[in-house]
Motif scaffolding. Structure first.
Motif, PDB file in Angstrom:
ATOM      1  N   GLY A   1       0.834  -1.197   0.000  1.00 14.81           N
ATOM      2  CA  GLY A   1       0.000   0.000   0.000  1.00 14.81           C
ATOM      3  C   GLY A   1       0.870   1.248   0.000  1.00 14.81           C
ATOM      4  O   GLY A   1       0.489   2.289  -0.496  1.00 14.81           O
ATOM      5  N   THR A   2       2.070   1.123   0.558  1.00 15.86           N
ATOM      6  CA  THR A   2       2.996   2.250   0.652  1.00 15.86           C
ATOM      7  C   THR A   2       4.418   1.745   0.432  1.00 15.86           C
ATOM      8  O   THR A   2       5.142   1.492   1.391  1.00 15.86           O
ATOM      9  N   PRO A   3       4.842   1.572  -0.831  1.00 21.53           N
ATOM     10  CA  PRO A   3       6.193   1.044  -1.062  1.00 21.53           C
ATOM     11  C   PRO A   3       7.303   1.995  -0.607  1.00 21.53           C
ATOM     12  O   PRO A   3       8.360   1.561  -0.220  1.00 21.53           O
ATOM     13  N   ILE A   4       7.039   3.289  -0.658  1.00 22.12           N
ATOM     14  CA  ILE A   4       8.016   4.265  -0.170  1.00 22.12           C
ATOM     15  C   ILE A   4       7.389   4.935   1.035  1.00 22.12           C
ATOM     16  O   ILE A   4       6.477   5.732   0.915  1.00 22.12           O
TER      17      ILE A   4
ATOM     18  N   PHE B   1      14.517  -0.609  -1.770  1.00 22.63           N
ATOM     19  CA  PHE B   1      15.539  -1.645  -1.952  1.00 22.63           C
ATOM     20  C   PHE B   1      15.041  -3.045  -1.614  1.00 22.63           C
ATOM     21  O   PHE B   1      15.203  -3.966  -2.420  1.00 22.63           O
ATOM     22  N   PRO B   2      14.442  -3.280  -0.434  1.00 27.21           N
ATOM     23  CA  PRO B   2      14.025  -4.657  -0.126  1.00 27.21           C
ATOM     24  C   PRO B   2      13.043  -5.233  -1.142  1.00 27.21           C
ATOM     25  O   PRO B   2      13.127  -6.410  -1.500  1.00 27.21           O
ATOM     26  N   MET B   3      12.133  -4.416  -1.647  1.00 20.26           N
ATOM     27  CA  MET B   3      11.168  -4.915  -2.629  1.00 20.26           C
ATOM     28  C   MET B   3      11.856  -5.202  -3.960  1.00 20.26           C
ATOM     29  O   MET B   3      11.592  -6.231  -4.597  1.00 20.26           O
ATOM     30  N   MET B   4      12.751  -4.313  -4.380  1.00 19.57           N
ATOM     31  CA  MET B   4      13.464  -4.527  -5.636  1.00 19.57           C
ATOM     32  C   MET B   4      14.331  -5.778  -5.553  1.00 19.57           C
ATOM     33  O   MET B   4      14.435  -6.533  -6.515  1.00 19.57           O
TER      34      MET B   4
ATOM     35  N   GLU C   1      11.778   4.235 -14.351  1.00 14.88           N
ATOM     36  CA  GLU C   1      11.958   3.453 -15.579  1.00 14.88           C
ATOM     37  C   GLU C   1      12.042   1.957 -15.283  1.00 14.88           C
ATOM     38  O   GLU C   1      11.591   1.137 -16.077  1.00 14.88           O
ATOM     39  N   LEU C   2      12.604   1.618 -14.131  1.00  8.29           N
ATOM     40  CA  LEU C   2      12.719   0.216 -13.745  1.00  8.29           C
ATOM     41  C   LEU C   2      11.374  -0.355 -13.287  1.00  8.29           C
ATOM     42  O   LEU C   2      11.024  -1.492 -13.599  1.00  8.29           O
ATOM     43  N   LEU C   3      10.596   0.448 -12.573  1.00  7.40           N
ATOM     44  CA  LEU C   3       9.363  -0.051 -11.968  1.00  7.40           C
ATOM     45  C   LEU C   3       8.115   0.058 -12.834  1.00  7.40           C
ATOM     46  O   LEU C   3       7.253  -0.814 -12.776  1.00  7.40           O
TER      47      LEU C   3
ATOM     48  N   VAL D   1       4.665  -2.381 -12.473  1.00  7.58           N
ATOM     49  CA  VAL D   1       3.792  -1.954 -11.380  1.00  7.58           C
ATOM     50  C   VAL D   1       2.382  -1.694 -11.889  1.00  7.58           C
ATOM     51  O   VAL D   1       2.188  -1.084 -12.932  1.00  7.58           O
ATOM     52  N   ILE D   2       1.420  -2.176 -11.130  1.00  4.34           N
ATOM     53  CA  ILE D   2       0.028  -1.830 -11.374  1.00  4.34           C
ATOM     54  C   ILE D   2      -0.377  -0.940 -10.212  1.00  4.34           C
ATOM     55  O   ILE D   2      -0.306  -1.357  -9.057  1.00  4.34           O
ATOM     56  N   ARG D   3      -0.774   0.253 -10.510  1.00  2.00           N
ATOM     57  CA  ARG D   3      -1.140   1.194  -9.458  1.00  2.00           C
ATOM     58  C   ARG D   3      -2.637   1.436  -9.491  1.00  2.00           C
ATOM     59  O   ARG D   3      -3.198   1.806 -10.506  1.00  2.00           O
ATOM     60  N   ARG D   4      -3.260   1.215  -8.369  1.00  3.62           N
ATOM     61  CA  ARG D   4      -4.687   1.457  -8.237  1.00  3.62           C
ATOM     62  C   ARG D   4      -4.913   2.437  -7.108  1.00  3.62           C
ATOM     63  O   ARG D   4      -4.245   2.406  -6.091  1.00  3.62           O
TER      64      ARG D   4
END
Length: 107
Positions: A15-18, A26-29, A70-72, A76-79
């Motif tokens: 819900g809040t990657p950053i 970093f951990p998600m990547m 550019e990487l994400l 990513v699907i953002r809703r």
């Protein structure tokens, strides 16, 4: 531990990657094994420090944001609460937030 799972596919939901800073990604990547993050943990950390952290420290925040985007973006699907699917709202009704205060006595 989750980083050590052997699998052929990986999915991450957030819900809040950053939460506070770009480094929160970093951990998600790493878990998703994106380009540069798909080798061992030390190699992934080196990739992060060289390609992202050093540039952040040098004040190149906009350039780093662009590189991360550019990487994400292709992955990513953002809703959002206001998003629709086939002209129908994804979230019909959101319940009101409920806050509860629970005092705790420390001894």
């Amino acid at each position: 531990m989750i980083d050590q799972l052997e699998c052929s596919r990986r999915v991450a939901l957030s819900g809040t990657p950053i939460h506070n800073k770009l480094e929160d990604l970093f951990p998600m990547m790493r878990f998703l094994r994106l380009e540069g993050f798909d080798k061992g943990l030390s190699a992934a950390l080196c990739h992060w420090k060289t390609n992202y952290q050093a540039r952040l420290d040098a004040g190149q925040k906009q350039e780093v944001r662009k590189a991360i985007k550019e990487l994400l973006v292709p992955r990513v699907i953002r809703r959002m609460k206001t998003s629709t699917w086939f002209d129908q709202p994804i979230v019909a009704e959101m319940p009101k937030k409920l806050f509860t205060v629970c005092p705790v006595q420390f001894k």
